[in-house]
Design a protein around this motif. Structure first.
Motif, PDB file in Angstrom:
ATOM      1  N   SER A  27      16.118 -29.824  47.020  1.00 43.33           N
ATOM      2  CA  SER A  27      15.947 -31.040  46.219  1.00 43.33           C
ATOM      3  C   SER A  27      14.585 -31.692  46.397  1.00 43.33           C
ATOM      4  O   SER A  27      14.020 -32.250  45.450  1.00 43.33           O
ATOM      5  N   TRP A  28      14.072 -31.631  47.659  1.00 46.18           N
ATOM      6  CA  TRP A  28      12.865 -32.409  47.953  1.00 46.18           C
ATOM      7  C   TRP A  28      12.166 -31.864  49.180  1.00 46.18           C
ATOM      8  O   TRP A  28      12.850 -31.498  50.157  1.00 46.18           O
ATOM      9  N   PRO A  29      10.838 -31.785  49.213  1.00 51.45           N
ATOM     10  CA  PRO A  29       9.975 -32.036  48.056  1.00 51.45           C
ATOM     11  C   PRO A  29       9.630 -30.790  47.247  1.00 51.45           C
ATOM     12  O   PRO A  29       9.228 -30.910  46.093  1.00 51.45           O
ATOM     13  N   HIS A  30       9.779 -29.571  47.831  1.00 52.79           N
ATOM     14  CA  HIS A  30       9.189 -28.390  47.195  1.00 52.79           C
ATOM     15  C   HIS A  30      10.182 -27.371  46.673  1.00 52.79           C
ATOM     16  O   HIS A  30       9.805 -26.510  45.890  1.00 52.79           O
ATOM     17  N   GLY A  31      11.429 -27.393  47.139  1.00 52.49           N
ATOM     18  CA  GLY A  31      12.411 -26.449  46.637  1.00 52.49           C
ATOM     19  C   GLY A  31      12.063 -25.004  46.939  1.00 52.49           C
ATOM     20  O   GLY A  31      11.869 -24.608  48.091  1.00 52.49           O
ATOM     21  N   LEU A  32      11.951 -24.198  45.893  1.00 56.32           N
ATOM     22  CA  LEU A  32      11.716 -22.764  46.059  1.00 56.32           C
ATOM     23  C   LEU A  32      10.448 -22.494  46.853  1.00 56.32           C
ATOM     24  O   LEU A  32      10.375 -21.516  47.606  1.00 56.32           O
ATOM     25  N   TYR A  33       9.437 -23.317  46.692  1.00 54.17           N
ATOM     26  CA  TYR A  33       8.169 -23.113  47.388  1.00 54.17           C
ATOM     27  C   TYR A  33       8.365 -23.100  48.898  1.00 54.17           C
ATOM     28  O   TYR A  33       7.698 -22.335  49.605  1.00 54.17           O
ATOM     29  N   SER A  34       9.281 -23.922  49.397  1.00 54.83           N
ATOM     30  CA  SER A  34       9.541 -23.958  50.836  1.00 54.83           C
ATOM     31  C   SER A  34      10.741 -23.098  51.215  1.00 54.83           C
ATOM     32  O   SER A  34      10.655 -22.262  52.125  1.00 54.83           O
ATOM     33  N   VAL A  35      11.874 -23.252  50.532  1.00 53.66           N
ATOM     34  CA  VAL A  35      13.067 -22.471  50.856  1.00 53.66           C
ATOM     35  C   VAL A  35      12.823 -20.989  50.577  1.00 53.66           C
ATOM     36  O   VAL A  35      13.192 -20.113  51.372  1.00 53.66           O
ATOM     37  N   GLY A  36      12.193 -20.686  49.450  1.00 55.87           N
ATOM     38  CA  GLY A  36      11.939 -19.300  49.100  1.00 55.87           C
ATOM     39  C   GLY A  36      11.021 -18.606  50.082  1.00 55.87           C
ATOM     40  O   GLY A  36      11.229 -17.427  50.422  1.00 55.87           O
ATOM     41  N   ASN A  37       9.998 -19.303  50.555  1.00 55.92           N
ATOM     42  CA  ASN A  37       9.112 -18.718  51.554  1.00 55.92           C
ATOM     43  C   ASN A  37       9.861 -18.426  52.850  1.00 55.92           C
ATOM     44  O   ASN A  37       9.705 -17.353  53.441  1.00 55.92           O
ATOM     45  N   ALA A  38      10.655 -19.390  53.313  1.00 56.75           N
ATOM     46  CA  ALA A  38      11.419 -19.172  54.540  1.00 56.75           C
ATOM     47  C   ALA A  38      12.403 -18.022  54.373  1.00 56.75           C
ATOM     48  O   ALA A  38      12.602 -17.216  55.292  1.00 56.75           O
ATOM     49  N   ALA A  39      13.025 -17.931  53.196  1.00 59.16           N
ATOM     50  CA  ALA A  39      13.985 -16.853  52.948  1.00 59.16           C
ATOM     51  C   ALA A  39      13.295 -15.495  52.906  1.00 59.16           C
ATOM     52  O   ALA A  39      13.824 -14.493  53.406  1.00 59.16           O
ATOM     53  N   ALA A  40      12.110 -15.433  52.311  1.00 62.92           N
ATOM     54  CA  ALA A  40      11.370 -14.174  52.283  1.00 62.92           C
ATOM     55  C   ALA A  40      10.925 -13.766  53.684  1.00 62.92           C
ATOM     56  O   ALA A  40      10.971 -12.586  54.056  1.00 62.92           O
ATOM     57  N   ARG A  43      13.698 -26.542  41.912  1.00 60.81           N
ATOM     58  CA  ARG A  43      14.502 -27.498  42.680  1.00 60.81           C
ATOM     59  C   ARG A  43      15.874 -27.711  42.032  1.00 60.81           C
ATOM     60  O   ARG A  43      16.089 -27.415  40.855  1.00 60.81           O
ATOM     61  N   TYR A  44      16.767 -28.271  42.871  1.00 63.79           N
ATOM     62  CA  TYR A  44      18.139 -28.519  42.436  1.00 63.79           C
ATOM     63  C   TYR A  44      18.598 -29.856  43.005  1.00 63.79           C
ATOM     64  O   TYR A  44      18.367 -30.163  44.175  1.00 63.79           O
ATOM     65  N   ALA A  45      19.253 -30.650  42.157  1.00 62.12           N
ATOM     66  CA  ALA A  45      19.848 -31.919  42.580  1.00 62.12           C
ATOM     67  C   ALA A  45      21.160 -32.106  41.824  1.00 62.12           C
ATOM     68  O   ALA A  45      21.662 -31.167  41.183  1.00 62.12           O
ATOM     69  N   ASP A  46      21.710 -33.289  41.893  1.00 64.66           N
ATOM     70  CA  ASP A  46      23.034 -33.528  41.308  1.00 64.66           C
ATOM     71  C   ASP A  46      23.103 -33.164  39.827  1.00 64.66           C
ATOM     72  O   ASP A  46      24.158 -32.760  39.327  1.00 64.66           O
ATOM     73  N   ARG A  64       4.703 -39.159  45.123  1.00 62.07           N
ATOM     74  CA  ARG A  64       5.369 -39.547  43.882  1.00 62.07           C
ATOM     75  C   ARG A  64       5.737 -38.352  42.998  1.00 62.07           C
ATOM     76  O   ARG A  64       6.831 -38.343  42.404  1.00 62.07           O
ATOM     77  N   PRO A  65       4.879 -37.321  42.858  1.00 58.28           N
ATOM     78  CA  PRO A  65       5.261 -36.205  41.976  1.00 58.28           C
ATOM     79  C   PRO A  65       6.547 -35.508  42.397  1.00 58.28           C
ATOM     80  O   PRO A  65       7.177 -34.824  41.573  1.00 58.28           O
ATOM     81  N   PHE A  66       6.964 -35.680  43.639  1.00 57.06           N
ATOM     82  CA  PHE A  66       8.159 -34.993  44.130  1.00 57.06           C
ATOM     83  C   PHE A  66       9.419 -35.847  43.992  1.00 57.06           C
ATOM     84  O   PHE A  66      10.513 -35.378  44.283  1.00 57.06           O
ATOM     85  N   GLY A  67       9.266 -37.097  43.583  1.00 52.27           N
ATOM     86  CA  GLY A  67      10.418 -37.934  43.303  1.00 52.27           C
ATOM     87  C   GLY A  67      11.113 -38.463  44.541  1.00 52.27           C
ATOM     88  O   GLY A  67      10.567 -38.451  45.643  1.00 52.27           O
ATOM     89  N   LEU A  68      12.345 -38.923  44.353  1.00 53.73           N
ATOM     90  CA  LEU A  68      13.105 -39.545  45.437  1.00 53.73           C
ATOM     91  C   LEU A  68      13.632 -38.496  46.415  1.00 53.73           C
ATOM     92  O   LEU A  68      14.182 -37.474  45.999  1.00 53.73           O
ATOM     93  N   PRO A  69      13.508 -38.755  47.705  1.00 50.68           N
ATOM     94  CA  PRO A  69      14.073 -37.830  48.693  1.00 50.68           C
ATOM     95  C   PRO A  69      15.596 -37.775  48.642  1.00 50.68           C
ATOM     96  O   PRO A  69      16.193 -36.726  48.866  1.00 50.68           O
ATOM     97  N   LEU A  70      16.235 -38.909  48.379  1.00 49.21           N
ATOM     98  CA  LEU A  70      17.690 -38.998  48.268  1.00 49.21           C
ATOM     99  C   LEU A  70      18.042 -39.726  46.980  1.00 49.21           C
ATOM    100  O   LEU A  70      17.363 -40.686  46.597  1.00 49.21           O
ATOM    101  N   HIS A  71      19.104 -39.280  46.340  1.00 43.18           N
ATOM    102  CA  HIS A  71      19.431 -39.803  45.013  1.00 43.18           C
ATOM    103  C   HIS A  71      20.751 -40.573  44.982  1.00 43.18           C
ATOM    104  O   HIS A  71      21.217 -40.928  43.894  1.00 43.18           O
ATOM    105  N   ASP A  72      21.344 -40.839  46.122  1.00 46.30           N
ATOM    106  CA  ASP A  72      22.669 -41.466  46.114  1.00 46.30           C
ATOM    107  C   ASP A  72      22.683 -42.791  46.875  1.00 46.30           C
ATOM    108  O   ASP A  72      23.654 -43.123  47.548  1.00 46.30           O
ATOM    109  N   LEU A  73      21.572 -43.541  46.754  1.00 48.59           N
ATOM    110  CA  LEU A  73      21.471 -44.810  47.475  1.00 48.59           C
ATOM    111  C   LEU A  73      21.632 -46.003  46.546  1.00 48.59           C
ATOM    112  O   LEU A  73      20.902 -47.001  46.628  1.00 48.59           O
TER     113      LEU A  73
END
Length: 647
Positions: free
Chosen positions: A306-319, A383-386, A196-205
């Protein structure tokens, strides 16, 4: 270049230790405590075959990482100077857990059947550590090539599409691309409270606008179906961590098939990022098109922005991608994979306290900042969303720190300086806490390296000793049947801690937890026992780290046996020591026995040319030596080091 006619550099420590520095006593104490600690953990939670006692449920795809994570840093401790038995123990537990997970259906032919690289990266840390600690082991060398081969073009596994330059599905592994997500998410409903703290996986349903809307079974089914169809297909940015498999295999013998694939895959993601201004997108469709499954959005992929972790996951992979590009000698522009996301979120930073700010992960920051969580400080969007950037949290310092470690560039060091100036708390404060990565003390360490936190070595060692003692008590007092433990319990009580030892002895941050390799700035070998790590009784402290310089001190805390320490520049032998400035003591110690105090020690410095990747130091009992190493970074191709260097 190395001068082949110059004899190996042999230095002898002559300066008396006198009153031992507190940090040296605490460091050797920590080695002793950790030697008891890993044995206590193994006795309490492990079966004779090396597996973990466990009889609880296992998810359809999730969970394999949690078994391996229980031992993730044990080979690192061995490389630093841990027990002679620790390497064999790490291998034993890797084999036992691998067989255990095979029986549970999560592993096929010794590799995970197919899961995301946010978790696969965590699974692989134990394996990478073993490879680096003992690259002469043919069994693990063979596995390193077998695992990397799963991702090469033309592999029967089919994980990689060379035409689209994508890994074909977010879940991938031994059985190739594995479209969709775990069956537990086939219906994604509000009962999944931990998400729940990470919100909806998709926002256009359509009618699914809030988390509470998922309480409707039809909405939960629709969300699950959409997740499987969109988030469960195509490539995702966290797959960049798969390049560590290729780099690990390449380090054995420089088979350029692995280097070529990794650089091509990294290059593909760099081109996608450049096409949208530099910031890494998180998803690519089956045809190699960014946003193909998300209505053209560059965000929305699995473990993406957008989901669930944003920078925590994308940033780690990018580093991790940037670090791997640097190890492979790739173009400097590939390091922009890690730089651009950090610069983007910093451009949208705010000043606010952690307390009272809505963020998906707050307990971590309350622990790391303590009472300073109530003070306004720099928060960056994760994180980033619409509707734009959201989920502001303090910067994860490991990401910009590893970028600077990989590049040595002034701009990457300056980014850290800017973050410190904008922080609303004192970077010199050392707090006693644990996080999953066994990291989080980057701020006070950086303050120490900057010269304004002199007590840090003793303080962080005290913290590590306290944490190890607490975990040993938790293990001893644990009343539960090991077979009924929660699947995360082992990693929570793993009593092996390496952050302080890595920082202080090698000048290196804690490993990037989601699949990073560990190219330490300094590596040590025990010259008498022919194995990696500091010899018994010897403590080491690095107090200066720049791209072309490392300064350190070695202290022999014992009184009986001489020790031989080989000091190597770069864990993979990639750097050259051009010269070393060292010190010698004038005669006169220990002085007249009738005197009430020892005589004052006077020392002289000397600059000695080296022109090699290492120096050898003889340490008589009760002696210390300071070494100021002047380096040429990346002088050689990095490689796994399988024997004590002799030239």
């Amino acid at each position: 270049m190395t001068d082949p006619d110059r004899p190996p550099t042999l230095l002898t420590a002559t300066v008396p230790v006198g009153t031992p520095p507190v940090w040296a006593i605490l460091q050797r104490r920590l080695f002793d405590v950790l030697d008891d600690a890993w044995r206590a953990f193994a006795d309490r939670y492990c079966a004779p075959d090396g597996s973990l006692y466990y009889s609880g449920p296992v998810a359809d795809r999730d969970g394999g990482d949690d078994f391996y994570e229980a031992f993730f840093n044990w080979p690192v401790l061995y490389r630093l100077g841990g027990s002679d038995e620790l390497l064999d123990a790490a291998k034993h537990h890797w084999r036992g857990v691998t067989e255990q997970l095979t029986e549970l259906g999560l592993v096929v032919d010794e590799f995970e059947r197919g899961y995301d690289w946010f978790h696969l990266g965590e699974s692989m840390l134990l394996f990478y550590g073993i490879c680096a600690a003992d690259p002469a082991d043919p069994e693990f060398r063979s596995r390193a090539h077998k695992f990397a081969d799963l991702y090469l073009p033309g592999s029967p596994a089919g994980n990689y599409d060379p035409a689209a330059r994508i890994i074909r599905a977010p879940h991938n592994g031994a059985e190739g691309p594995r479209p969709g997500l775990q069956k537990e998410w086939a219906s994604y409903g509000a009962e999944l409270g931990m998400m729940r703290p990470f919100g909806l996986p998709l926002h256009d349903l359509g009618t699914i606008a809030t988390w509470d809307d998922l309480a409707d079974p039809d909405n939960a089914r629709r969300m699950g179906e959409a997740m499987n169809a969109r988030i469960g297909h195509g490539d995702t940015a966290v797959d960049l961590a798969a390049t560590s498999l290729a780099v690990n295999a390449w380090l054995y013998g420089h088979d350029d098939r692995y280097r070529d694939w990794a650089l091509d895959y990294l290059g593909a993601w760099h081109e996608r990022a450049a096409a949208r201004g530099g910031v890494l997108p998180d998803n690519v469709g089956p045809n190699g098109v960014v946003g193909e499954l998300h209505g053209g959005r560059w965000y929305g992929g699995l473990y993406g922005w957008s989901w669930p972790h944003g920078l925590y996951s994308v940033g780690n992979a990018a580093a991790i991608a940037s670090l791997n590009a640097a190890l492979l000698g790739g173009a400097d522009e590939l390091l922009d994979l890690g730089r651009a996301p950090l610069d983007e979120v910093l451009a949208h930073a705010v000043e606010a306290p952690v307390t009272g700010t809505d963020m998906s992960i707050s307990d971590r920051w309350h622990a790391e900042l303590g009472e300073d969580a109530d003070r306004p400080t720099l928060l960056v969007p994760n994180r980033y969303a619409d509707d734009g950037w959201f989920d502001h949290q303090p910067p994860q310092l490991a990401l910009p720190l590893w970028l600077w470690h990989a590049s040595g560039a002034d701009a990457d060091r300056e980014r850290l300086t800017r973050i410190r100036k904008a922080s609303g708390y004192d970077w010199r404060t050392v707090r006693a806490f644990r996080n999953k990565e066994e990291g989080g003390h980057e701020a006070p360490w950086l303050a120490y390296l900057a010269g304004d936190n002199p007590d840090y070595p003793a303080e962080i060692l005290r913290v590590a000793l306290g944490q190890a003692a607490r975990r040993l008590e938790l293990i001893t007092a644990d009343p539960t049947d090991p077979a009924g433990l929660h699947i995360h319990h082992w990693q929570r009580v793993n009593p092996v801690l390496t952050e302080a030892l890595l920082q202080l002895t090698t000048g290196t941050p804690q490993v990037l937890y989601n699949g990073g390799l560990l190219p330490t700035r300094i590596a040590y070998w025990d010259g008498r026992r022919g194995r990696p790590g500091l010899p018994p009784d010897v403590a080491a402290l690095v107090d200066t780290v720049t791209p072309d310089r490392v300064r350190l001190e070695l202290v022999h805390t014992g009184h009986s046996y001489p020790r031989t320490v080989v000091v190597q520049a770069g864990a993979f032998g990639e750097d050259r020591i051009d010269a070393v400035r060292t010190e010698t003591a004038d005669p006169g110690h220990p002085g007249d026995p009738r005197a009430y105090t020892a005589p004052e020690v006077t020392t002289r410095t000397a600059d000695i040319p080296v022109g090699a990747g290492h120096v050898t130091v003889e340490l008589p009992p009760g002696r210390r030596i300071r070494l100021d190493l002047r380096l040429t970074p990346r002088h050689r191709r990095p490689a796994h080091q399988s024997a004590v260097p002799t030239r």
